[in-house]
Design a protein around this motif. Structure first.
Motif, PDB file in Angstrom:
ATOM      1  N   LEU A  26       2.369 -10.756 -33.700  1.00 22.52           N
ATOM      2  CA  LEU A  26       2.739 -11.593 -34.828  1.00 22.52           C
ATOM      3  C   LEU A  26       3.933 -12.438 -34.407  1.00 22.52           C
ATOM      4  CD1 LEU A  26       2.491 -12.161 -37.939  1.00 22.52           C
ATOM      5  CD2 LEU A  26       4.105 -10.281 -38.268  1.00 22.52           C
ATOM      6  N   THR A  27       3.953 -13.675 -34.852  1.00 19.94           N
ATOM      7  CA  THR A  27       5.112 -14.518 -34.571  1.00 19.94           C
ATOM      8  C   THR A  27       5.656 -15.065 -35.884  1.00 19.94           C
ATOM      9  OG1 THR A  27       3.688 -16.436 -34.233  1.00 19.94           O
ATOM     10  CG2 THR A  27       4.349 -15.219 -32.269  1.00 19.94           C
ATOM     11  N   ALA A  28       6.947 -15.280 -35.891  1.00 21.88           N
ATOM     12  CA  ALA A  28       7.622 -15.823 -37.071  1.00 21.88           C
ATOM     13  C   ALA A  28       8.583 -16.900 -36.632  1.00 21.88           C
ATOM     14  CB  ALA A  28       8.387 -14.721 -37.798  1.00 21.88           C
ATOM     15  N   GLU A  29       8.744 -17.862 -37.492  1.00 16.41           N
ATOM     16  CA  GLU A  29       9.807 -18.840 -37.268  1.00 16.41           C
ATOM     17  C   GLU A  29      11.044 -18.285 -37.947  1.00 16.41           C
ATOM     18  OE1 GLU A  29       8.948 -22.894 -38.034  1.00 16.41           O
ATOM     19  OE2 GLU A  29       6.942 -22.753 -37.165  1.00 16.41           O
ATOM     20  N   ARG A  30      12.197 -18.686 -37.442  1.00 20.57           N
ATOM     21  CA  ARG A  30      13.459 -18.206 -38.011  1.00 20.57           C
ATOM     22  C   ARG A  30      14.166 -19.352 -38.720  1.00 20.57           C
ATOM     23  NH1 ARG A  30      15.063 -12.723 -37.261  1.00 20.57           N
ATOM     24  NH2 ARG A  30      13.653 -11.871 -35.723  1.00 20.57           N
ATOM     25  N   SER A  31      14.740 -19.031 -39.866  1.00 22.58           N
ATOM     26  CA  SER A  31      15.544 -20.018 -40.588  1.00 22.58           C
ATOM     27  C   SER A  31      16.913 -20.108 -39.921  1.00 22.58           C
ATOM     28  CB  SER A  31      15.696 -19.598 -42.055  1.00 22.58           C
ATOM     29  OG  SER A  31      16.521 -18.443 -42.145  1.00 22.58           O
ATOM     30  N   ASN A  32      17.744 -21.024 -40.395  1.00 25.48           N
ATOM     31  CA  ASN A  32      19.105 -21.156 -39.861  1.00 25.48           C
ATOM     32  C   ASN A  32      19.902 -19.874 -40.034  1.00 25.48           C
ATOM     33  OD1 ASN A  32      18.535 -23.756 -39.178  1.00 25.48           O
ATOM     34  ND2 ASN A  32      19.471 -24.655 -40.998  1.00 25.48           N
ATOM     35  N   THR A  33      19.551 -19.091 -41.059  1.00 27.29           N
ATOM     36  CA  THR A  33      20.264 -17.835 -41.319  1.00 27.29           C
ATOM     37  C   THR A  33      19.592 -16.642 -40.639  1.00 27.29           C
ATOM     38  OG1 THR A  33      19.026 -17.500 -43.377  1.00 27.29           O
ATOM     39  CG2 THR A  33      21.147 -18.690 -43.521  1.00 27.29           C
ATOM     40  N   GLY A  34      18.536 -16.886 -39.854  1.00 28.57           N
ATOM     41  CA  GLY A  34      17.881 -15.817 -39.107  1.00 28.57           C
ATOM     42  C   GLY A  34      16.756 -15.119 -39.845  1.00 28.57           C
ATOM     43  N   GLN A  35      16.424 -15.565 -41.035  1.00 31.69           N
ATOM     44  CA  GLN A  35      15.337 -14.922 -41.775  1.00 31.69           C
ATOM     45  C   GLN A  35      13.991 -15.326 -41.185  1.00 31.69           C
ATOM     46  OE1 GLN A  35      16.051 -16.221 -45.813  1.00 31.69           O
ATOM     47  NE2 GLN A  35      17.236 -14.387 -46.259  1.00 31.69           N
ATOM     48  N   ARG A  36      13.080 -14.364 -41.173  1.00 31.52           N
ATOM     49  CA  ARG A  36      11.742 -14.625 -40.670  1.00 31.52           C
ATOM     50  C   ARG A  36      10.940 -15.388 -41.727  1.00 31.52           C
ATOM     51  NH1 ARG A  36      13.155  -9.482 -38.834  1.00 31.52           N
ATOM     52  NH2 ARG A  36      12.583  -9.050 -36.682  1.00 31.52           N
TER      53      ARG A  36
END
Length: 148
Positions: A26-36
């Motif tokens: 599984l892959t996730a993008e990260r927000s500026n705050t590190g949230q998946r």
């Protein structure tokens, strides 16, 4: 979608989703705050991953299989590997069927003993005993997810 939403929609724990990410399932993008943040397609992917784990495939094999499922590309080696895994699943079904039939015998014997007051004595075991691993179901699941 965030990890909690993906967990809710797939029935997987957030811990399992993080594990799947570590195993490249599984892959996730990260927000500026590190949230998946996961795409909508992650729901179907996780449902497939969970189904394959339930069928007895390891995370390593699932990681090898997912490109085939996603873009339709397979190698002869992958097909051979999947055929071997299918054989393991077929044997497991045979073993489970034997165990279920044996349990049916125990239940029938126990029911009859309740009706007649005689001791519970299930019929003899099959001459072909099931080849059941000593590991528990939970242990088997953990072994599959760790790739053992």
């Amino acid at each position: 979608m965030r990890i909690g939403e993906l967990a809710r929609r797939t029935g997987a724990s957030t811990r399992a989703l993080r594990y799947y990410e570590e195993q490249n399932l599984l892959t996730a993008e990260r927000s500026n705050t590190g949230q998946r943040h996961y795409p909508e397609a992650a729901v179907a992917r996780i449902l497939l991953v969970r189904e394959l784990f339930t069928a007895g495939l390891s995370s390593k094999i699932i990681a090898e299989l997912t490109p085939c499922v996603i873009d339709g590309k397979a190698t002869p080696e992958l097909l051979d590997r999947l055929a071997v895994e299918r054989g393991h699943i077929a044997q497991h079904i045979v073993d489970l069927t034997h165990t279920r039939d044996r349990l049916d015998s125990v239940i029938a014997s126990a029911s009859a003993s309740m009706d007649t007051g005689t001791p519970c004595r299930p019929g003899p075991a099959s001459t072909a005993p099931a080849q059941v691993s000593g590991a528990t179901v939970r242990g088997d699941q953990e072994a599959r997810e760790s790739g053992e």
